[in-house]
Design a protein around this motif. Structure first.
Motif, short mmCIF file in Angstrom:
data_model
loop_
_atom_site.label_atom_id
_atom_site.label_comp_id
_atom_site.label_asym_id
_atom_site.label_seq_id
_atom_site.Cartn_x
_atom_site.Cartn_y
_atom_site.Cartn_z
N ASP A 91 -16.57 -8.34 5.06
CA ASP A 91 -15.12 -8.53 5.01
C ASP A 91 -14.42 -7.18 5.11
OD1 ASP A 91 -15.42 -11.29 4.72
OD2 ASP A 91 -15.44 -11.16 2.53
N GLY A 92 -13.25 -7.17 5.68
CA GLY A 92 -12.47 -5.95 5.83
C GLY A 92 -11.86 -5.91 7.22
N SER A 127 -11.02 3.30 6.86
CA SER A 127 -11.16 1.88 6.51
C SER A 127 -12.63 1.48 6.41
CB SER A 127 -10.46 1.01 7.56
OG SER A 127 -9.08 1.27 7.56
N TYR A 148 -15.74 -1.75 5.30
CA TYR A 148 -16.13 -3.15 5.17
C TYR A 148 -17.01 -3.32 3.94
CZ TYR A 148 -14.41 -3.78 9.90
OH TYR A 148 -13.61 -3.84 11.00
N ASP A 149 -16.84 -4.43 3.22
CA ASP A 149 -17.68 -4.67 2.05
C ASP A 149 -19.05 -5.20 2.48
OD1 ASP A 149 -17.38 -7.44 2.47
OD2 ASP A 149 -15.91 -7.67 0.88
N TRP A 155 -20.50 -2.11 -1.09
CA TRP A 155 -19.97 -1.69 0.20
C TRP A 155 -21.12 -1.45 1.17
CZ3 TRP A 155 -14.87 -2.21 0.71
CH2 TRP A 155 -14.13 -2.31 -0.47
N ASP A 199 0.85 -1.19 0.00
CA ASP A 199 0.00 0.00 0.00
C ASP A 199 0.88 1.23 0.00
OD1 ASP A 199 -1.97 1.86 0.22
OD2 ASP A 199 -2.46 1.42 2.30
N TYR A 222 -10.88 -2.58 4.85
CA TYR A 222 -10.02 -2.29 3.72
C TYR A 222 -9.66 -0.81 3.74
CZ TYR A 222 -11.82 -6.69 1.86
OH TYR A 222 -12.16 -8.01 1.69
N ARG A 223 -8.41 -0.50 3.38
CA ARG A 223 -7.96 0.88 3.26
C ARG A 223 -7.93 1.34 1.80
NH1 ARG A 223 -2.51 1.44 4.90
NH2 ARG A 223 -2.88 3.63 4.63
N LYS A 224 -7.90 0.36 0.90
CA LYS A 224 -7.82 0.66 -0.53
C LYS A 224 -8.39 -0.53 -1.27
CE LYS A 224 -3.65 0.84 -2.89
NZ LYS A 224 -2.40 1.50 -3.27
N ALA A 225 -9.02 -0.26 -2.43
CA ALA A 225 -9.57 -1.36 -3.23
C ALA A 225 -9.71 -0.90 -4.67
CB ALA A 225 -10.93 -1.80 -2.69
#
Length: 105
Positions: A84-85, A77, A79-80, A41, A3, A87-90
């Motif tokens: 899940d997560g 951050s 979560y989908d 998301w 990242d 996540y900071r980037k996708a």
């Protein structure tokens, strides 16, 4: 996956073929939810188009014609829709991005 959310060095950016008409690296965006299903998301949130990955054509069978995939770094951050997560980037489909207007100086 590494990242690196910092700015893209000019010499690296010059070597990349950023697609014409694509959101520029550093563009502020809101990641939006799909109107037809509960995803992708959990909530809508802000982020920035990341310049470390050039937008690429979305080749998924359900993608829109000419739709691009963008790397987006999230402000917070997330979560989908499956939980899940975090996540900071996708990599985000173009249809789920709303470009934010730059404030007038």
């Amino acid at each position: 996956m590494t990242d690196s959310s910092g700015p893209v060095p000019a010499d690296l950016a010059d070597r990349r073929a950023w697609p014409t008409g694509a959101l520029a690296p550093g563009s502020r965006v809101t990641v939006v939810r799909d109107r037809d299903w509960d995803g992708p998301w959990q909530v809508e949130f802000a982020g920035t188009v990341d310049g470390t990955g050039v937008p690429e054509p979305n080749e998924h069978a359900q993608s829109l014609r000419g739709e691009l995939l963008y790397w987006v770094t999230f402000d917070v951050s997330q979560y989908d829709c499956d939980g899940d997560g975090p996540y900071r980037k996708a990599q985000i489909w173009g249809r789920y991005l709303r470009a934010e207007q730059e404030p007038d100086a």
